[in-house]
Write a protein that holds these residues in place. Structure first.
Motif, mmCIF file in Angstrom:
data_model
loop_
_atom_site.group_PDB
_atom_site.id
_atom_site.type_symbol
_atom_site.label_atom_id
_atom_site.label_comp_id
_atom_site.label_asym_id
_atom_site.label_seq_id
_atom_site.Cartn_x
_atom_site.Cartn_y
_atom_site.Cartn_z
ATOM 1 N N HIS A 1 0.825 -1.216 0.000
ATOM 2 C CA HIS A 1 0.000 0.000 0.000
ATOM 3 C C HIS A 1 0.859 1.266 0.000
ATOM 4 O O HIS A 1 0.510 2.248 0.634
ATOM 5 C CB HIS A 1 -0.994 -0.013 1.168
ATOM 6 C CG HIS A 1 -1.849 -1.240 1.151
ATOM 7 N ND1 HIS A 1 -2.967 -1.342 0.357
ATOM 8 C CD2 HIS A 1 -1.703 -2.434 1.774
ATOM 9 C CE1 HIS A 1 -3.497 -2.550 0.514
ATOM 10 N NE2 HIS A 1 -2.741 -3.230 1.358
ATOM 11 N N CYS A 2 1.992 1.190 -0.705
ATOM 12 C CA CYS A 2 2.835 2.382 -0.813
ATOM 13 C C CYS A 2 2.158 3.403 -1.724
ATOM 14 O O CYS A 2 2.511 4.570 -1.694
ATOM 15 C CB CYS A 2 4.236 2.033 -1.317
ATOM 16 S SG CYS A 2 4.359 1.635 -3.071
ATOM 17 N N THR A 3 1.243 2.932 -2.539
ATOM 18 C CA THR A 3 0.445 3.752 -3.474
ATOM 19 C C THR A 3 1.239 4.279 -4.668
ATOM 20 O O THR A 3 0.727 5.086 -5.431
ATOM 21 C CB THR A 3 -0.253 4.964 -2.783
ATOM 22 O OG1 THR A 3 0.726 5.982 -2.483
ATOM 23 C CG2 THR A 3 -0.968 4.568 -1.505
ATOM 24 N N ARG B 1 -8.917 7.952 1.589
ATOM 25 C CA ARG B 1 -7.627 8.639 1.731
ATOM 26 C C ARG B 1 -7.249 8.895 3.186
ATOM 27 O O ARG B 1 -6.232 9.505 3.470
ATOM 28 C CB ARG B 1 -7.606 9.912 0.892
ATOM 29 C CG ARG B 1 -7.532 9.566 -0.588
ATOM 30 C CD ARG B 1 -6.925 10.650 -1.450
ATOM 31 N NE ARG B 1 -6.617 10.067 -2.758
ATOM 32 C CZ ARG B 1 -5.400 9.697 -3.134
ATOM 33 N NH1 ARG B 1 -4.382 9.864 -2.341
ATOM 34 N NH2 ARG B 1 -5.208 9.154 -4.324
ATOM 35 N N LEU C 1 12.860 7.440 -5.927
ATOM 36 C CA LEU C 1 11.477 7.784 -5.593
ATOM 37 C C LEU C 1 10.541 7.331 -6.716
ATOM 38 O O LEU C 1 9.460 7.883 -6.908
ATOM 39 C CB LEU C 1 11.351 9.279 -5.310
ATOM 40 C CG LEU C 1 11.851 9.680 -3.901
ATOM 41 C CD1 LEU C 1 11.940 11.191 -3.753
ATOM 42 C CD2 LEU C 1 10.960 9.112 -2.808
ATOM 43 N N GLY C 2 10.980 6.325 -7.462
ATOM 44 C CA GLY C 2 10.112 5.712 -8.457
ATOM 45 C C GLY C 2 10.281 6.323 -9.836
ATOM 46 O O GLY C 2 11.176 7.140 -10.086
ATOM 47 N N THR D 1 6.325 12.186 -6.457
ATOM 48 C CA THR D 1 6.368 11.130 -5.432
ATOM 49 C C THR D 1 6.910 11.699 -4.132
ATOM 50 O O THR D 1 7.893 12.437 -4.134
ATOM 51 C CB THR D 1 7.301 9.981 -5.870
ATOM 52 O OG1 THR D 1 7.029 9.662 -7.212
ATOM 53 C CG2 THR D 1 7.075 8.751 -5.012
ATOM 54 N N TYR D 2 6.267 11.325 -3.039
ATOM 55 C CA TYR D 2 6.774 11.718 -1.721
ATOM 56 C C TYR D 2 7.061 10.462 -0.908
ATOM 57 O O TYR D 2 6.694 9.347 -1.314
ATOM 58 C CB TYR D 2 5.786 12.641 -0.994
ATOM 59 C CG TYR D 2 4.479 11.995 -0.599
ATOM 60 C CD1 TYR D 2 3.433 11.873 -1.504
ATOM 61 C CD2 TYR D 2 4.286 11.520 0.696
ATOM 62 C CE1 TYR D 2 2.231 11.287 -1.132
ATOM 63 C CE2 TYR D 2 3.089 10.938 1.077
ATOM 64 C CZ TYR D 2 2.068 10.825 0.160
ATOM 65 O OH TYR D 2 0.877 10.243 0.526
ATOM 66 N N LYS E 1 -1.464 14.065 0.039
ATOM 67 C CA LYS E 1 -2.297 12.877 0.273
ATOM 68 C C LYS E 1 -3.636 12.910 -0.467
ATOM 69 O O LYS E 1 -4.320 11.902 -0.533
ATOM 70 C CB LYS E 1 -2.502 12.663 1.773
ATOM 71 C CG LYS E 1 -1.286 11.956 2.399
ATOM 72 C CD LYS E 1 -1.323 11.945 3.894
ATOM 73 C CE LYS E 1 -2.351 10.992 4.455
ATOM 74 N NZ LYS E 1 -2.325 10.990 5.934
ATOM 75 N N GLY F 1 -3.705 13.163 -3.575
ATOM 76 C CA GLY F 1 -3.399 12.451 -4.822
ATOM 77 C C GLY F 1 -3.177 13.395 -5.997
ATOM 78 O O GLY F 1 -2.946 12.949 -7.124
ATOM 79 N N VAL G 1 -0.076 12.618 -7.790
ATOM 80 C CA VAL G 1 0.852 12.346 -6.691
ATOM 81 C C VAL G 1 0.665 10.929 -6.155
ATOM 82 O O VAL G 1 -0.467 10.464 -5.979
ATOM 83 C CB VAL G 1 0.630 13.343 -5.526
ATOM 84 C CG1 VAL G 1 1.609 13.064 -4.389
ATOM 85 C CG2 VAL G 1 0.764 14.774 -6.003
ATOM 86 N N SER G 2 1.760 10.247 -5.914
ATOM 87 C CA SER G 2 1.695 8.989 -5.184
ATOM 88 C C SER G 2 2.898 8.938 -4.248
ATOM 89 O O SER G 2 3.759 9.820 -4.288
ATOM 90 C CB SER G 2 1.664 7.793 -6.142
ATOM 91 O OG SER G 2 2.763 7.836 -7.012
ATOM 92 N N ALA G 3 2.945 7.894 -3.424
ATOM 93 C CA ALA G 3 3.985 7.844 -2.391
ATOM 94 C C ALA G 3 4.937 6.689 -2.637
ATOM 95 O O ALA G 3 4.711 5.842 -3.499
ATOM 96 C CB ALA G 3 3.342 7.694 -1.023
ATOM 97 N N MET G 4 6.035 6.690 -1.898
ATOM 98 C CA MET G 4 6.937 5.546 -1.892
ATOM 99 C C MET G 4 6.855 4.882 -0.516
ATOM 100 O O MET G 4 7.156 3.713 -0.352
ATOM 101 C CB MET G 4 8.358 6.026 -2.205
ATOM 102 C CG MET G 4 9.355 4.941 -2.514
ATOM 103 S SD MET G 4 8.776 3.707 -3.664
ATOM 104 C CE MET G 4 9.235 4.418 -5.215
ATOM 105 N N SER G 5 6.390 5.646 0.475
ATOM 106 C CA SER G 5 6.176 5.092 1.814
ATOM 107 C C SER G 5 4.709 4.672 1.923
ATOM 108 O O SER G 5 3.880 5.120 1.141
ATOM 109 C CB SER G 5 6.465 6.162 2.859
ATOM 110 O OG SER G 5 5.699 7.325 2.584
ATOM 111 N N SER G 6 4.409 3.817 2.891
ATOM 112 C CA SER G 6 3.041 3.331 3.035
ATOM 113 C C SER G 6 2.408 3.892 4.303
ATOM 114 O O SER G 6 2.783 3.522 5.415
ATOM 115 C CB SER G 6 3.029 1.803 3.096
ATOM 116 O OG SER G 6 1.743 1.343 3.474
ATOM 117 N N TYR G 7 1.429 4.773 4.122
ATOM 118 C CA TYR G 7 0.714 5.312 5.279
ATOM 119 C C TYR G 7 -0.144 4.210 5.913
ATOM 120 O O TYR G 7 -0.273 4.145 7.132
ATOM 121 C CB TYR G 7 -0.164 6.499 4.859
ATOM 122 C CG TYR G 7 -0.675 7.286 6.046
ATOM 123 C CD1 TYR G 7 0.141 8.206 6.693
ATOM 124 C CD2 TYR G 7 -1.968 7.103 6.535
ATOM 125 C CE1 TYR G 7 -0.305 8.923 7.788
ATOM 126 C CE2 TYR G 7 -2.426 7.825 7.634
ATOM 127 C CZ TYR G 7 -1.590 8.729 8.250
ATOM 128 O OH TYR G 7 -2.037 9.431 9.347
#
Lengths: 136, 396
Positions: free
Chosen positions: A87-89, A105, B182-183, B193-194, B333, B335, B346-352
């Motif tokens: 779920h890193c998205t 979200r 960061l992808g 990407t954050y 967040k 997106g 926007v997407s992330a590399m970490s997983s909330y």
């Protein structure tokens, strides 16, 4: 009119038959092919949307099956393996149809809506955890 | 005012009041800072994401006859053996022997040190191949064997840099696709990407290192780990918002923990196309609520934390120092952000999602009395900048 997404797996002997032509002409179906491939060992794969009257689709599917084509209603071309997903998205921005998306979200968890997938395979090369795979 | 001893006594008797860094925001809004500071004992913070500066020391025990391993490969991934006879260090980003890397750009980097670490924590079998020059007391010159983590005497994760306090948001202003840690970044700033858990992230909830220091007990992928030093590149002297929260990278932590106690869900090999291999780790850090000020800092919200937007096609590699702008985690967040009149996905590399799960798990462990806090032995440096690497023409 309904639309159904189908995954055909052709046996070695049937890859040269114009099956899609017959689905259009004989069963009055609208075909949208997302991805098709003949492999090195001469098996074939195709992922497509079929639109038409429900009965026509059923008859079309029977016609295709008669050639020994396997139609798998569950395992499609692109698969998202939830257990491997962290779920890193990261995939979200690379998915052109939002097949991979975030419903909430606040919790930021990824889900995959298979019907929206157009098999572009962006997610396969992108996913850092190998959570997206392809059947062919 | 509370002390570590008082909080630990409450934890031991199952009476500690523990909330996650997400829950505490509304809680303090409802109760008021004063009352909440008296009630709440611990706030749990967490993060999950790639942390390249990670690795582990492994001890194999001695074969018969003995061998002083001088070169080692684990599932064909080279491990550093320039230490004692049967100790090795396996680095997370080490590529497998014969990996073509970026010779066929973008490389896929499907397997490396991090994947071996993932396999070990998951209890899977790994191959050891070792060579030696042979000595009188260690005559064996070659070894090939298979082992699991249970066969090892020790498997200790030792990570020089984890838990970056804040991080860049990467975009690509060039006209070609680029591949980064960061992808994949599409041209013309089509995506960003954050990599941070924002309001849940450990050092964003203790921005001035008032509680987290050397010796702090942390939840490292399910094991009870510790901060053993400031992380490499720890640079607390930086641009900060009025709430003390860094507006750029800033602080880092060096963490260690016993891999035999880890949960494979939180130790994952990462393959970054065109870049390399990394290791994603889950880390939870408990913040003791010693006073109101410390509590107030844990109520930081995503909208009040900003990260710098950096062009990874030019400004990052060329180290120009240019920052395109600042963007809040609340905006990231959603997106989508708007920059320079254009919409950027926007997407992330970490997983909330995983960070939330870790904050909850640590909260439960503390509530059950299974995780006690540790008072730091020494604080982290609060004034310090990061040096660059000068290229000199001659020896000094």
């Amino acid at each position: 009119m309904i639309t159904r997404k189908l995954f055909f797996r052709f046996p070695k002997s049937e890859i040269e038959k114009p099956i899609v032509y017959h689905l259009v002409k004989d069963y009055d179906l609208i075909i949208n092919i997302f991805r098709a491939r003949v492999t090195d060992n001469k098996e074939g794969y195709m992922v497509l949307d079929v639109t038409g009257e429900e009965e026509s689709i059923e008859r079309g599917v029977e016609f295709v099956r008669a050639f020994g084509v396997a139609i798998d209603p569950i395992n499609k071309g692109v698969r998202w393996i939830e257990d491997r997903c962290t779920h890193c998205t990261n995939c979200i921005a690379h998915c052109p149809t939002n097949a991979l998306h975030i419903d909430d979200r606040k919790t930021m968890r990824v889900t995959f809506t298979e019907e929206l997938c157009v098999e572009c395979l962006n997610c396969l090369s992108n996913c850092p955890y190998g959570a997206c795979t392809s059947a062919f | 005012m509370k002390t570590y001893e008082e909080i630990n006594r409450k934890i031991e008797t199952g009476k500690a009041v523990v909330l996650t860094a997400e829950e505490i925001i509304d809680y303090v809004d409802r109760k008021g800072l004063d009352a909440a500071a008296k009630e709440v004992d611990v706030v749990t913070t967490a993060t999950f994401g790639p942390m390249c500066s990670s690795g582990c020391f492994l001890n194999f025990g001695h074969s018969k006859p003995k061998m002083r391993i001088s070169e080692a490969w684990l599932d064909d991934v080279p491990a550093y053996s320039g230490i004692a006879a049967v100790d090795v260090f396996l680095g997370a980003t080490q590529l497998r022997y014969n990996d073509p890397a970026n010779m066929n750009y973008p490389g896929r980097f499907e397997f490396g040190g991090a994947h071996v670490i993932e396999k070990l924590v998951a209890g899977e079998t790994v191959q050891l191949f070792g060579l030696s020059y042979g000595t009188d007391d260690y005559p064996r010159r070659e070894i090939r064997t298979w082992f699991t983590i249970d066969d090892l005497n020790q498997a200790i994760m030792v990570n020089p840099r984890n838990c970056y306090q804040n991080y860049n948001v990467a975009v690509n202003c060039s006209s070609r696709r680029i591949h980064t840690y960061l992808g994949i970044l599409e041209p013309y700033m089509r995506n960003a990407t954050y990599c941070s858990a924002g309001q849940l992230s450990p050092l964003l909830n203790d921005p001035l290192y008032e509680t987290v220091g050397v010796g702090t007990a942390v939840w490292l992928a399910g094991a009870r780990g510790h901060v053993y030093a400031e992380g490499t590149q720890h640079a607390p002297t930086c641009d900060r918002s009025p709430n003390g929260v860094p507006r750029e990278g800033a602080g880092t932590l060096a963490l260690t923990g016993d891999m035999k106690q880890m949960d494979p869900e939180f130790v994952r090999g990462v393959s970054l196309p065109g870049y390399g291999v990394s290791l994603s780790l889950g880390v939870g850090v408990p913040i003791p609520i010693l006073n109101e000020q410390i509590l107030k800092r844990t109520t930081v919200r995503d909208k009040d934390i900003v990260a710098p937007l950096i062009d990874y096609s030019h400004d990052y590699p060329e180290k120009t120092g240019r920052v395109l702008g600042q963007v809040s985690y609340a905006a990231l967040k959603t997106g989508e952000i708007t920059f320079d009149g254009r919409t950027v996905r926007v997407s992330a590399m970490s997983s909330y999602g995983k960070a939330l799960a870790i904050a909850e798990r640590l909260k439960d462990e503390i509530r059950r009395g299974d995780f006690l806090l540790a008072q730091p032995l020494a604080p982290l440096p609060r004034q310090q900048s990061m040096k660059g690497l000068k290229i000199t023409e001659e020896p000094k």
